[in-house]
Scaffold this motif. Structure first.
Motif, PDB file in Angstrom:
ATOM      1  N   ARG A 188       1.815   1.883  -3.568  1.00 47.65           N
ATOM      2  CA  ARG A 188       0.664   2.345  -4.359  1.00 47.65           C
ATOM      3  C   ARG A 188       0.327   3.807  -4.028  1.00 47.65           C
ATOM      4  NH1 ARG A 188      -1.965  -2.525  -2.070  1.00 47.65           N
ATOM      5  NH2 ARG A 188      -3.917  -1.382  -1.954  1.00 47.65           N
ATOM      6  N   PHE A 189       0.429   4.120  -2.733  1.00 47.00           N
ATOM      7  CA  PHE A 189       0.141   5.501  -2.315  1.00 47.00           C
ATOM      8  C   PHE A 189       1.184   6.459  -2.903  1.00 47.00           C
ATOM      9  CE2 PHE A 189      -1.740   8.759   0.168  1.00 47.00           C
ATOM     10  CZ  PHE A 189      -0.708   9.562   0.640  1.00 47.00           C
TER      11      PHE A 189
ATOM     12  N   ASN B 295       5.658   5.109   5.709  1.00 45.70           N
ATOM     13  CA  ASN B 295       4.342   4.666   6.175  1.00 45.70           C
ATOM     14  C   ASN B 295       3.581   5.904   6.639  1.00 45.70           C
ATOM     15  OD1 ASN B 295       2.226   3.052   6.853  1.00 45.70           O
ATOM     16  ND2 ASN B 295       3.151   2.202   8.707  1.00 45.70           N
ATOM     17  N   VAL B 296       2.982   6.594   5.691  1.00 44.85           N
ATOM     18  CA  VAL B 296       2.424   7.932   5.907  1.00 44.85           C
ATOM     19  C   VAL B 296       1.261   7.923   6.903  1.00 44.85           C
ATOM     20  CG1 VAL B 296       1.286   9.840   4.675  1.00 44.85           C
ATOM     21  CG2 VAL B 296       3.085   8.579   3.578  1.00 44.85           C
TER      22      VAL B 296
ATOM     23  N   ILE C  38       0.834  -1.212   0.000  1.00 46.68           N
ATOM     24  CA  ILE C  38       0.000   0.000   0.000  1.00 46.68           C
ATOM     25  C   ILE C  38       0.872   1.267   0.000  1.00 46.68           C
ATOM     26  CG2 ILE C  38      -0.230  -0.038   2.539  1.00 46.68           C
ATOM     27  CD1 ILE C  38      -2.881   1.199   0.014  1.00 46.68           C
ATOM     28  N   LYS C  39       2.044   1.200   0.647  1.00 47.36           N
ATOM     29  CA  LYS C  39       2.896   2.399   0.686  1.00 47.36           C
ATOM     30  C   LYS C  39       3.392   2.750  -0.726  1.00 47.36           C
ATOM     31  CE  LYS C  39       5.875   0.874   3.819  1.00 47.36           C
ATOM     32  NZ  LYS C  39       5.366  -0.492   4.108  1.00 47.36           N
TER      33      LYS C  39
ATOM     34  N   LEU D 184      -6.762   2.533  -4.780  1.00 47.91           N
ATOM     35  CA  LEU D 184      -5.451   1.994  -4.321  1.00 47.91           C
ATOM     36  C   LEU D 184      -5.594   0.529  -3.947  1.00 47.91           C
ATOM     37  CD1 LEU D 184      -3.590   4.755  -2.276  1.00 47.91           C
ATOM     38  CD2 LEU D 184      -3.605   4.284  -4.709  1.00 47.91           C
TER      39      LEU D 184
END
Lengths: 70, 70
Positions: free
Chosen positions: B7-8, B46-47, B4-5, B70
């Motif tokens: 993709r973000f 890791n926002v 996910i990081k 996402l």
């Protein structure tokens, strides 16, 4: 406007209650420590995107729905 | 599926390039340290939700758009 952490916490709570599951059950489904959920729902946690993804899977919503209208 | 990081990070980059601004300019607009943006766009960060809010304001999209598809 309310702090984003508070707004997010309210959204998680809303979605959890819609699914009629407890905070403990959500923690279990999201593979998170059970003390983490009260902190999120009360707006105290600055949740990361990886935790958000776990919550979206557990709550069966996609990520962007988790942040809709915040 | 990609982390996910990652993709973000790709989404942030896509939106930044659409606005035709540099990573430094995005950092300035989002009130973030300029070394932070490369880390986000490369999927290493890791926002947190508070950083996401700053990015959404700087990129002039709402939060849920930042996580769409996402």
């Amino acid at each position: 406007m309310e702090d984003i952490k508070v707004r997010f916490g309210k959204k998680v709570r809303e979605l959890r209650l819609l699914k009629e599951i407890s905070q403990e059950k959500l923690a279990e489904l999201a593979d998170l420590d059970r003390t983490y959920i009260p902190g999120i729902e009360s707006g105290k946690r600055n949740v990361s995107i990886t935790v958000m993804e776990k919550l979206s899977i557990a709550l069966e919503v996609n990520l962007s729905d988790l942040l809709k209208n915040l």
